[in-house]
Write a protein that holds these residues in place. Sequence first.
Motif, mmCIF file in Angstrom:
data_model
loop_
_atom_site.group_PDB
_atom_site.id
_atom_site.type_symbol
_atom_site.label_atom_id
_atom_site.label_comp_id
_atom_site.label_asym_id
_atom_site.label_seq_id
_atom_site.Cartn_x
_atom_site.Cartn_y
_atom_site.Cartn_z
ATOM 1 N N VAL A 192 22.909 43.468 36.151
ATOM 2 C CA VAL A 192 23.350 44.550 37.037
ATOM 3 C C VAL A 192 24.644 44.204 37.757
ATOM 4 O O VAL A 192 25.659 44.892 37.616
ATOM 5 N N ARG A 193 24.648 43.123 38.523
ATOM 6 C CA ARG A 193 25.803 42.834 39.374
ATOM 7 C C ARG A 193 26.975 42.279 38.579
ATOM 8 O O ARG A 193 28.112 42.734 38.740
ATOM 9 N N VAL A 194 26.720 41.291 37.733
ATOM 10 C CA VAL A 194 27.820 40.755 36.919
ATOM 11 C C VAL A 194 28.288 41.809 35.925
ATOM 12 O O VAL A 194 29.490 41.961 35.678
ATOM 13 N N GLY A 195 27.343 42.562 35.371
ATOM 14 C CA GLY A 195 27.734 43.639 34.455
ATOM 15 C C GLY A 195 28.649 44.643 35.121
ATOM 16 O O GLY A 195 29.657 45.069 34.537
ATOM 17 N N SER A 196 28.343 45.030 36.353
ATOM 18 C CA SER A 196 29.178 45.977 37.089
ATOM 19 C C SER A 196 30.568 45.407 37.355
ATOM 20 O O SER A 196 31.587 46.088 37.176
ATOM 21 N N LEU A 197 30.627 44.136 37.768
ATOM 22 C CA LEU A 197 31.923 43.510 38.045
ATOM 23 C C LEU A 197 32.761 43.382 36.780
ATOM 24 O O LEU A 197 33.990 43.539 36.826
ATOM 25 N N MET A 198 32.121 43.096 35.652
ATOM 26 C CA MET A 198 32.874 42.984 34.401
ATOM 27 C C MET A 198 33.457 44.331 33.985
ATOM 28 O O MET A 198 34.570 44.402 33.463
ATOM 29 N N LEU A 199 32.714 45.403 34.231
ATOM 30 C CA LEU A 199 33.258 46.738 33.952
ATOM 31 C C LEU A 199 34.485 47.010 34.819
ATOM 32 O O LEU A 199 35.496 47.548 34.337
ATOM 33 N N LEU A 200 34.391 46.651 36.104
ATOM 34 C CA LEU A 200 35.534 46.840 36.998
ATOM 35 C C LEU A 200 36.723 45.993 36.549
ATOM 36 O O LEU A 200 37.870 46.453 36.563
ATOM 37 N N SER A 201 36.445 44.761 36.159
ATOM 38 C CA SER A 201 37.520 43.865 35.733
ATOM 39 C C SER A 201 38.213 44.385 34.480
ATOM 40 O O SER A 201 39.446 44.403 34.400
ATOM 41 N N ARG A 202 37.429 44.830 33.516
ATOM 42 C CA ARG A 202 38.010 45.318 32.256
ATOM 43 C C ARG A 202 38.753 46.631 32.435
ATOM 44 O O ARG A 202 39.620 46.984 31.645
ATOM 45 N N SER A 203 38.402 47.366 33.490
ATOM 46 C CA SER A 203 39.121 48.615 33.757
ATOM 47 C C SER A 203 40.467 48.361 34.433
ATOM 48 O O SER A 203 41.245 49.294 34.641
ATOM 49 N N GLY A 204 40.708 47.095 34.803
ATOM 50 C CA GLY A 204 41.967 46.750 35.457
ATOM 51 C C GLY A 204 41.959 46.933 36.951
ATOM 52 O O GLY A 204 42.984 46.778 37.620
ATOM 53 N N ARG A 205 40.786 47.212 37.508
ATOM 54 C CA ARG A 205 40.713 47.443 38.951
ATOM 55 C C ARG A 205 40.921 46.131 39.707
ATOM 56 O O ARG A 205 40.268 45.133 39.421
ATOM 57 N N LYS A 206 41.812 46.146 40.678
ATOM 58 C CA LYS A 206 42.112 44.947 41.455
ATOM 59 C C LYS A 206 41.822 45.116 42.945
ATOM 60 O O LYS A 206 42.125 44.235 43.738
#
Length: 697
Positions: free
Chosen positions: A50-64
């Motif tokens: 849940v948590r790491v999965g969510s962060l990886m989605l944010l990271s891959r979307s380029g969100r900083k």
Amino acid sequence: MPLPFINRELSWLEFNQRVLNEALRADLPLLERVKFLAITASNLDEFFQVRVGSLMLLSRSGRKAADPSGMTPNQQLTAIRKRVQQMVESQYELFRDTLVPALNSAGIRFLNTKGLTATQSDQVAAAFHDAISPLLTPLGVVPGEDPPAVPALQLIVACRVSDPETSTVRHAMVPIPEGIPRRFPVSDVGDSSAFLLVEDIVALHAHELFPGEEVEATACFRVTRNGDIAVQEEDASDLAGEMEEVLAARKLSDTVRLELPVSLPRDLAKVIQEVCRASSNEIMRINGPLALSQFMDLAFLPGMEALRDEDWPSQPSPDLAPGESIFEAIGRRDLLLHHPYESFEPVMRLVEEAADDPQVVSIKQVLYRTARQSRIIDALIRAAENGKTVTVLVELKARFDEARNLLRAEELQRAGAQIVYGVKGLKTHAKICLVVRREDGRLRRYVHLGTGNYNESTAKLYTDISLLSCRPEYGADASLFFNAVTGRSKLLRFQRLVPAPTAMKPRLLDLIASEAERARQGEPARILAKVNSLQDPDIIAALYQASKAGVEINLNVRGICCLKTGDAKHSKHIRVVSIIDRFLEHARIFYFHQGGDPGIFIASADWMGRNLDRRVELMIPVEDSRARRRLLRILEAFFQDNAQASKILPDGSSERLRPAQGEKKFRAQEFFFKEARKAAKAREHERAMTFEPHVPK
């Protein structure tokens, strides 16, 4: 300047460390240590999903964009991997060097395939042929083609296979289905508690899966996939069908963790990585058996009572006489139950009696997580079949319980119950049941309001509060609540109940601000609160303001705590403790001094943004004077605990509290159990000494 704020994910990891600290305690019984270790592993599985999965989605979307602690998604992922690696090394060091030798000494023996006797080898071969091999499906890996889809969170044995005739080498993956036991007993003369792990058996007999070929090397691995896949409710005309698609998508979602053995042939490692589409960042090297969570069953082995804690059975409520109708008991006065010290039975009896009582005309209930074999659902089905009006809001978005909830909702619907699949755009997390009964020609409403799920299994393991009442104000509010969530009307202001997402957060902020203002005026001001998690930035900011005004604030936070303690400017008057003990602390209780006329509440919601802003929740003001006094005693007991409590430190880590010199040891959970047992015995003695004549009706 931004307010001090601890990162949510790192705070959660420190909570899991507190659980691991219990497993590290040499003074705990052996199987209790195994249990706590398994819990930490299970917690990490969900954290990655849940948590790491969510962060990886944010990271891959380029969100900083940074979170309130100032960390970007990439910075959080880096910090998480470093902290988790430390935790995993500690887990396996404990398992290898301490627990396994102790288990072996206690007669619970871990075997390996190299030391088997001839008799044991025959038993293992029979187990493979009879109970394992028929369920295995090898998946070939063909270069240049799409890799096979391997299941998440299952043990998988990777094999390097060669053909002697053609001298070719290929690779295959052998998933081990979840229905196969992890441990297989392997007995010998005088030794009946030895076992072999299923992955070792599969590796030993893997050659039988590939006739005419040789298995040159094997390795067991495990992949964790992103579970943070939400239903697209804006486009979902069929929520149940859409949820089934989400469940299917999770099976093939992106890899967030790949667990590999520390010693692994390079070619196998490369093939596994390609099959799982994992980068080097997702790989974790494990020095020991994977999936420690699956060793939870060791903690409950029969005949090993000496290696476990003394049992603390749930006690009957002293306010409910044996054989008495639950409606008569509630009719006398509000019933407050403290689970699991007091039995969950009265809550189940409310629904079961309602199902069979000819005077009951309707039952309405919210179900979030239920037991696998649920008496409550069985009672609701029976009520519908008995012709009563049964309305059940089944929350399909309860993560990882979606499939079970879908199945039980279909059963209820077939029985004639009216089913509502949650509220669009929100999760319904409120714990409420409303029973309407015809009495003396009028309708009377009975309600159950609580902090925990309608789950008789977890009710034995989680601490929660139940309030059973027939107060008209509660009943009227309960009717308005169900009208809102089933009829799409607005959650307007109720007489007593405080709902989220409309009113709970503003009410909490007002209550905190009121204490701050009293402190500024020189009046006594005090806040006590027990929550599972504290993350909402607005609540934290309000607590900082109250602390600066001089309000005495004591918080009992089991898990995530983003409030930074020990800050001379912002949190000088705030103390935060966390209690990890044999029962999982789950109740939410709030106390506000309010000039000597306290407001005391129980709630389904934690002080997190998701609960206060994105869920349907309920906060309940407790009106009964006896119940209010009891809740205050419960809260205060947690802040007296010097046996199982940890103080939350300014960096988010924690420090175990110990009795001061000359101070008596106090363990809150033990105190609650002894109090419940004492009250039950006193009531039993009182009834034994009292004659109750039968009175004609």
